[in-house]
Design a protein around this motif. Structure first.
Motif, PDB file in Angstrom:
ATOM      1  N   ARG A 190       0.933   3.178   6.676  1.00  0.00           N
ATOM      2  CA  ARG A 190       1.506   4.768   6.187  1.00  0.00           C
ATOM      3  C   ARG A 190       0.457   5.712   6.154  1.00  0.00           C
ATOM      4  N   ASP A 191       0.372   5.213   4.532  1.00  0.00           N
ATOM      5  CA  ASP A 191      -0.820   6.621   3.831  1.00  0.00           C
ATOM      6  C   ASP A 191      -2.530   6.512   4.578  1.00  0.00           C
ATOM      7  N   ILE A 192      -2.474   5.256   5.478  1.00  0.00           N
ATOM      8  CA  ILE A 192      -4.266   6.362   6.390  1.00  0.00           C
ATOM      9  C   ILE A 192      -3.499   6.784   7.739  1.00  0.00           C
ATOM     10  N   PHE A 193      -2.129   6.764   8.495  1.00  0.00           N
ATOM     11  CA  PHE A 193      -1.648   7.190   9.304  1.00  0.00           C
ATOM     12  C   PHE A 193      -1.373   8.579   8.990  1.00  0.00           C
ATOM     13  N   THR A 194      -0.671   8.836   7.556  1.00  0.00           N
ATOM     14  CA  THR A 194      -0.004   9.652   7.421  1.00  0.00           C
ATOM     15  C   THR A 194      -1.596  11.034   7.249  1.00  0.00           C
ATOM     16  N   GLY A 195      -2.577  10.489   6.614  1.00  0.00           N
ATOM     17  CA  GLY A 195      -4.034  11.454   6.010  1.00  0.00           C
ATOM     18  C   GLY A 195      -4.119  11.110   4.891  1.00  0.00           C
ATOM     19  N   ARG A 196      -3.071  10.598   4.581  1.00  0.00           N
ATOM     20  CA  ARG A 196      -3.287  10.805   2.357  1.00  0.00           C
ATOM     21  C   ARG A 196      -4.541  10.189   2.233  1.00  0.00           C
ATOM     22  N   TYR A 197      -5.354   8.504   2.442  1.00  0.00           N
ATOM     23  CA  TYR A 197      -6.481   8.149   3.222  1.00  0.00           C
ATOM     24  C   TYR A 197      -6.986   8.824   3.905  1.00  0.00           C
ATOM     25  N   GLU A 198      -7.951   9.744   4.331  1.00  0.00           N
ATOM     26  CA  GLU A 198      -8.812   9.803   5.004  1.00  0.00           C
ATOM     27  C   GLU A 198      -9.757   9.481   5.836  1.00  0.00           C
ATOM     28  N   VAL A 199      -9.875   9.562   7.230  1.00  0.00           N
ATOM     29  CA  VAL A 199     -11.380   8.162   7.391  1.00  0.00           C
ATOM     30  C   VAL A 199     -12.947   8.940   6.600  1.00  0.00           C
ATOM     31  N   GLY A 200     -13.154   7.498   6.231  1.00  0.00           N
ATOM     32  CA  GLY A 200     -14.060   7.127   5.133  1.00  0.00           C
ATOM     33  C   GLY A 200     -14.099   7.060   3.393  1.00  0.00           C
ATOM     34  N   THR A 201     -12.479   7.265   3.263  1.00  0.00           N
ATOM     35  CA  THR A 201     -12.288   7.049   2.248  1.00  0.00           C
ATOM     36  C   THR A 201     -12.364   5.845   1.370  1.00  0.00           C
ATOM     37  N   ARG A 202     -13.092   5.316   0.039  1.00  0.00           N
ATOM     38  CA  ARG A 202     -12.977   4.112  -0.390  1.00  0.00           C
ATOM     39  C   ARG A 202     -11.262   3.671  -0.838  1.00  0.00           C
ATOM     40  N   LEU A 203     -10.565   2.968  -0.651  1.00  0.00           N
ATOM     41  CA  LEU A 203      -9.463   2.141  -1.431  1.00  0.00           C
ATOM     42  C   LEU A 203      -9.840   1.788  -2.901  1.00  0.00           C
ATOM     43  N   PRO A 204      -8.523   2.498  -3.051  1.00  0.00           N
ATOM     44  CA  PRO A 204      -8.309   1.467  -4.834  1.00  0.00           C
ATOM     45  C   PRO A 204      -8.992   0.398  -4.695  1.00  0.00           C
ATOM     46  N   SER A 205      -9.733  -0.181  -6.111  1.00  0.00           N
ATOM     47  CA  SER A 205      -9.987  -2.023  -5.712  1.00  0.00           C
ATOM     48  C   SER A 205      -8.472  -2.802  -6.320  1.00  0.00           C
ATOM     49  N   GLU A 206      -8.818  -3.735  -5.381  1.00  0.00           N
ATOM     50  CA  GLU A 206      -8.350  -5.037  -5.530  1.00  0.00           C
ATOM     51  C   GLU A 206      -7.326  -4.773  -6.704  1.00  0.00           C
ATOM     52  N   ARG A 207      -8.301  -4.478  -7.856  1.00  0.00           N
ATOM     53  CA  ARG A 207      -7.558  -4.633  -9.513  1.00  0.00           C
ATOM     54  C   ARG A 207      -6.399  -3.343  -9.321  1.00  0.00           C
ATOM     55  N   GLU A 208      -7.127  -2.371  -8.669  1.00  0.00           N
ATOM     56  CA  GLU A 208      -5.840  -1.133  -9.368  1.00  0.00           C
ATOM     57  C   GLU A 208      -4.776  -1.284  -7.585  1.00  0.00           C
ATOM     58  N   LEU A 209      -4.698  -1.897  -7.082  1.00  0.00           N
ATOM     59  CA  LEU A 209      -4.274  -2.583  -5.864  1.00  0.00           C
ATOM     60  C   LEU A 209      -3.219  -2.944  -6.484  1.00  0.00           C
ATOM     61  N   ALA A 210      -3.607  -4.545  -7.214  1.00  0.00           N
ATOM     62  CA  ALA A 210      -2.569  -5.051  -7.818  1.00  0.00           C
ATOM     63  C   ALA A 210      -1.735  -5.156  -8.523  1.00  0.00           C
ATOM     64  N   GLU A 211      -2.504  -3.950  -9.293  1.00  0.00           N
ATOM     65  CA  GLU A 211      -1.235  -3.166 -10.453  1.00  0.00           C
ATOM     66  C   GLU A 211      -0.616  -2.213 -10.080  1.00  0.00           C
ATOM     67  N   ARG A 212      -0.363  -1.562  -8.782  1.00  0.00           N
ATOM     68  CA  ARG A 212       0.091  -0.645  -8.441  1.00  0.00           C
ATOM     69  C   ARG A 212       1.585  -1.341  -7.877  1.00  0.00           C
ATOM     70  N   PHE A 213       0.870  -2.156  -6.927  1.00  0.00           N
ATOM     71  CA  PHE A 213       1.924  -3.180  -6.181  1.00  0.00           C
ATOM     72  C   PHE A 213       2.441  -4.078  -7.069  1.00  0.00           C
ATOM     73  N   ASP A 214       1.725  -4.654  -8.125  1.00  0.00           N
ATOM     74  CA  ASP A 214       3.080  -5.736  -8.856  1.00  0.00           C
ATOM     75  C   ASP A 214       2.473  -6.776  -8.417  1.00  0.00           C
ATOM     76  N   ALA A 215       1.075  -7.206  -7.475  1.00  0.00           N
ATOM     77  CA  ALA A 215       1.033  -8.020  -6.974  1.00  0.00           C
ATOM     78  C   ALA A 215      -0.380  -8.893  -7.348  1.00  0.00           C
ATOM     79  N   SER A 216      -0.494 -10.009  -7.215  1.00  0.00           N
ATOM     80  CA  SER A 216      -1.475 -11.059  -7.321  1.00  0.00           C
ATOM     81  C   SER A 216      -3.213 -10.499  -6.296  1.00  0.00           C
ATOM     82  N   ARG A 217      -4.274  -9.934  -6.774  1.00  0.00           N
ATOM     83  CA  ARG A 217      -5.169  -9.823  -6.334  1.00  0.00           C
ATOM     84  C   ARG A 217      -5.494 -10.831  -4.739  1.00  0.00           C
TER      85      ARG A 217
END
Length: 240
Positions: A15-42
């Motif tokens: 959804r963030d990609i489709f809405t433009g929050r993450y633009e083309v060429g943007t580097r996503l947060p690291s797996e560790r950062e995403l794991a913390e954001r979603f309270d999930a395992s890597r």
């Protein structure tokens, strides 16, 4: 449980990609950062990123990170199937692109179908149109008959790739065909166009068949666009 969380991570980033929050060429947060954001395992995050990679929404570069791709150039049929299977909102841009697909592909399909159309095929198409007249007040039946009419033409066109794509888009077509027939307009107008198309098939007239298919589709598309414009002004969505 892990699969549910992976679905949540996947859909949120999609959804963030489709809405433009993450633009083309943007580097996503690291797996560790995403794991913390979603309270999930890597591992769960890695699974979600793999699915995004499979749909060509992102590109994973070893020792560098995960980058957003231009999905309009990179994405494949798997994204379209996901879009349809999960009933994502068909905004006007997406809906118009499906209509464009119909205009291009069905004009091609009828020109090929003409040469494979026999008397039994003609009778079947007339039977579908008769069924539509008998159920003029039932939008669901009208939509399914309409889909079957066009799907049969694709069968006779004998183009496997085109047939499979058309089949994939069935939920979208049924959705907006039902919307069209629930507008309250007399369906006889479009049936008349369809009868004229069948008459072109009977004559084995390739040029006339292509012309009538274009007129038929534009007639319906323009009515839908007019209705969508009115609904948008009132904040309504397709299917409401």
């Amino acid at each position: 449980m892990a699969n549910c969380i992976a679905d949540t991570v996947f859909e949120s980033i999609r959804r963030d990609i489709f809405t433009g929050r993450y633009e083309v060429g943007t580097r996503l947060p690291s797996e560790r950062e995403l794991a913390e954001r979603f309270d999930a395992s890597r591992n769960t995050v890695r699974d979600a990123l793999s699915r995004l990679d499979h749909m060509k929404l992102v590109k994973r570069i070893p020792q560098s990170g995960t980058y957003v791709t231009d999905y309009r150039k990179e994405a494949a049929l798997s994204l379209l199937i996901y879009y349809i299977d999960n009933s994502l909102d068909l905004n006007d841009e997406v809906l118009n692109s499906f209509m464009d697909f119909r205009l291009v592909c069905e004009r091609f399909a009828v020109r090929r179908a003409v040469h494979h159309m026999g008397p039994d095929d003609i009778r079947y198409l007339h039977t579908l149109l008769d069924e539509k007249l008998e159920n003029a007040s039932d939008g669901h039946i009208l939509a399914n008959c309409d889909y079957n009419f066009h799907e049969y033409i694709f069968q006779l066109a004998d183009s496997l790739a085109m047939q499979l794509i058309f089949n994939t888009l069935k939920p979208v077509f049924i959705n907006y065909l039902t919307y069209y027939y629930n507008l309250g307009d007399d369906p006889k107008g479009i049936i008349d166009y369809q009868r004229s198309l069948v008459a072109a098939f009977e004559k084995k007239d390739e040029e006339l068949a292509g012309y009538m298919m274009e007129k038929l589709l534009l007639f319906g598309i323009n009515l839908i666009k007019e209705a969508r414009l009115t609904d948008t002004r009132h904040g309504k969505k397709l299917g409401e």
